[in-house]
Design a protein around this motif. Structure first.
Motif, PDB file in Angstrom:
ATOM      1  N   GLY A   1       1.535   4.714  -3.229  1.00 15.41           N
ATOM      2  CA  GLY A   1       1.594   6.170  -3.196  1.00 15.41           C
ATOM      3  C   GLY A   1       2.683   6.736  -4.084  1.00 15.41           C
TER       4      GLY A   1
ATOM      5  N   ASP B   1       7.732   9.966   2.107  1.00 14.31           N
ATOM      6  CA  ASP B   1       7.396   8.732   1.402  1.00 14.31           C
ATOM      7  C   ASP B   1       7.951   7.492   2.093  1.00 14.31           C
TER       8      ASP B   1
ATOM      9  N   GLN C   1      -0.846   9.806   2.481  1.00 22.64           N
ATOM     10  CA  GLN C   1      -0.483   8.387   2.415  1.00 22.64           C
ATOM     11  C   GLN C   1       0.245   7.962   3.686  1.00 22.64           C
TER      12      GLN C   1
ATOM     13  N   SER D   1      -4.730  15.169  -3.600  1.00 23.45           N
ATOM     14  CA  SER D   1      -4.818  14.305  -2.419  1.00 23.45           C
ATOM     15  C   SER D   1      -6.219  13.739  -2.260  1.00 23.45           C
TER      16      SER D   1
ATOM     17  N   ASP E   1       0.812  -1.211   0.000  1.00 26.49           N
ATOM     18  CA  ASP E   1       0.000   0.000   0.000  1.00 26.49           C
ATOM     19  C   ASP E   1       0.851   1.268   0.000  1.00 26.49           C
ATOM     20  N   ASP E   2       1.943   1.270   0.765  1.00 22.06           N
ATOM     21  CA  ASP E   2       2.765   2.475   0.807  1.00 22.06           C
ATOM     22  C   ASP E   2       3.494   2.694  -0.515  1.00 22.06           C
TER      23      ASP E   2
END
Length: 489
Positions: free
Chosen positions: A49, A217, A413, A282, A45-46
């Motif tokens: 982003g 990030d 995120q 976003s 999932d990360d």
């Protein structure tokens, strides 16, 4: 101009506008198909982003140097090279079989996009008579917005009926047409001598912003400051921004003129434009995964639900061009911020049991607010600015929207994944034999964990909508500090 020259100018202008649309539509194109992309590439999932932040951050790096590259090496040569790199990025994206390869392809697309956007506008302006050029800017911006808001719908439809990879093939024949037109019709232009450019100022500013981007990030994935990489990125960001501020304060000639910082309207409008960028993409980066991954909508439906927001945004933007000149633009800024904040407040009432109506209504309201806010901020920002600073100011103004978008996506995120884990732990802690009859079979336990994860993710999404609401509320008092716009000299 004779008839042939007029036809050639129109062909070049159409090609430049087509590229403008393509580079903007490819930014959110994968948005409605994230579940398919993640499953195909085993992407966490990360890492998902990065699909957006890589494109945005890369374009923010090359956008400021596009004009210098064209003046130094030739507009036609640089433009053709950027088209080639963009096509290469699209093709590599279709061939990617790992998350790193796909993000690398998006990075290459973004690098090329940052060059194509300003040079496409320059080519289009060059094909217009001088008296028509001032009215072209809003039309160009409307086309960019149309690309951004239509991307998820196009990508979602293609992904649902074919696969996610063909969505990138869509641009290839169109770019081939543009390349042919540019090769045949565009006359090479190059400055007599290589223009000067403040690479130190540009480099330190970019180092600071990219360091911050990487920090946001990668921080959650690497447990923040428990790893050396995060310390390095934090140090790079702090050092870059510190050197940039010192450079601006001490150097006589630098990347950004001091006159920009002395104009109150421009600086305050730029801060609000940054917040607008923070919300613009976003919201899209949160809504589509919420519909696709959490609520289970198919990609084509997920994409279609973003259309009302896009129609409202572009429609309001176009109608603002017909607003009476006697109405104070600060009124429109306040109205736009109020509508965006109201829509973000409504998003906090989303429920796992809702249908498509709340998403459509809130998106439509937010789109109207953003469509009002963008041209109103532009009008106020440049109304009191020295005309000699406008080219530099335009670049900074648009760059802040891009940085607002890329940092906004990174922030939501980051907090989304952190809050999802926290909420999962909180919800799971209440599942004890003393509170409920827990299943004992492995499939039943897996189903229960899946249910808890979905509930935690949905609650986390609501938390990120709250961040977007706060961002608009924080900048709203700045409207009171704006001077009344006056006709530019």
């Amino acid at each position: 101009m004779n008839a042939l020259q007029i036809a050639d100018a129109r062909s070049l202008r159409f090609a430049a506008l087509l590229v403008t649309y393509l580079q903007s539509v490819n930014l959110p194109l994968p948005n409605a198909a994230l579940r398919l992309i993640q499953g195909s590439l085993s992407m966490t999932d990360d890492q998902a982003g990065w699909i957006f932040t890589a494109y945005l951050a890369a374009s923010a790096i090359t956008m400021p140097v596009a004009q210098w590259l064209a003046a130094s090496f030739g507009l036609k040569r640089v433009y053709q090279t950027a088209l080639g790199l963009f096509v290469l990025g699209l093709w590599l994206g279709t061939q990617a079989d790992t998350p790193l390869a796909f993000v690398g392809a998006r990075l290459l697309q973004g690098l090329a996009s940052g060059v194509l956007a300003p040079l496409s506008m320059a080519i289009a302006l060059d094909t217009l008579p001088a008296e028509k050029r001032p009215a072209f800017g809003p039309k160009w911006t409307a086309l960019v917005l149309f690309g951004i808001v239509s991307g998820p719908a196009i990508g979602g439809w293609i992904a649902e009926h074919f696969d996610w990879r063909p969505m990138f093939y869509l641009s290839l024949p169109l770019i081939a047409y543009v390349f042919m037109v540019v090769t045949l019709l565009l006359v090479e232009k190059k400055a007599g001598q290589r223009p000067s450019f403040d690479f130190f100022g540009f480099g330190t500013f970019t180092l600071g912003m990219i360091g911050l981007q990487m920090l946001l990030d990668r921080g959650e994935r690497l447990d923040w400051f428990d790893t050396p990489e995060i310390w390095v990125e934090a140090f790079a960001s702090a050092l870059g921004l510190y050197l940039f501020v010192v450079h601006v304060l001490t150097a006589r000639v630098h990347y950004l003129s001091k006159g920009l910082f002395r104009d109150r309207n421009f600086m305050l409008s730029t801060v609000m434009f940054f917040a607008l960028g923070f919300v613009l993409l976003s919201t899209m980066a949160l809504t589509s995964p919420m519909l696709d991954e959490i609520l289970g909508y198919p990609p084509d439906t997920t994409g279609l639900l973003t259309v009302p927001r896009g129609i409202a945004l572009v429609g309001a933007f176009v109608l603002m061009g017909r607003a009476p000149a006697w109405i104070d633009a600060r009124v429109f800024i306040a109205m736009g911020i109020a509508l965006v904040a109201y829509a973000n407040g409504l998003m906090l009432g989303y429920s796992p049991l809702m249908d498509w109506v709340p998403v459509t209504v809130t998106g439509f309201i937010q789109g109207i607010g953003l469509g009002i806010l963008m041209p109103a901020l532009s009008k106020v920002a440049f109304s009191t600015l020295d005309p000699t600073l406008r080219p530099e100011a335009t670049g900074l103004f648009n760059l802040m929207r891009v940085y607002g978008s890329t940092l906004g996506v990174a922030v939501v995120q980051t907090f989304f994944f952190n809050n999802t884990q926290a909420m999962h732990a909180a919800l799971a802690s209440n599942l004890t034999p003393y509170r409920a009859a827990l299943p004992t079979s492995l499939p039943a336990l897996e189903g229960l964990n899946h249910l808890v994860t979905h509930q935690a993710a949905f609650i986390a999404v609501m938390g990120q909508f709250k961040i977007l609401l706060v961002a608009m509320l924080v900048v709203s008092p700045l409207v009171l500090l704006l001077r009344k716009p006056v006709p530019a000299i």
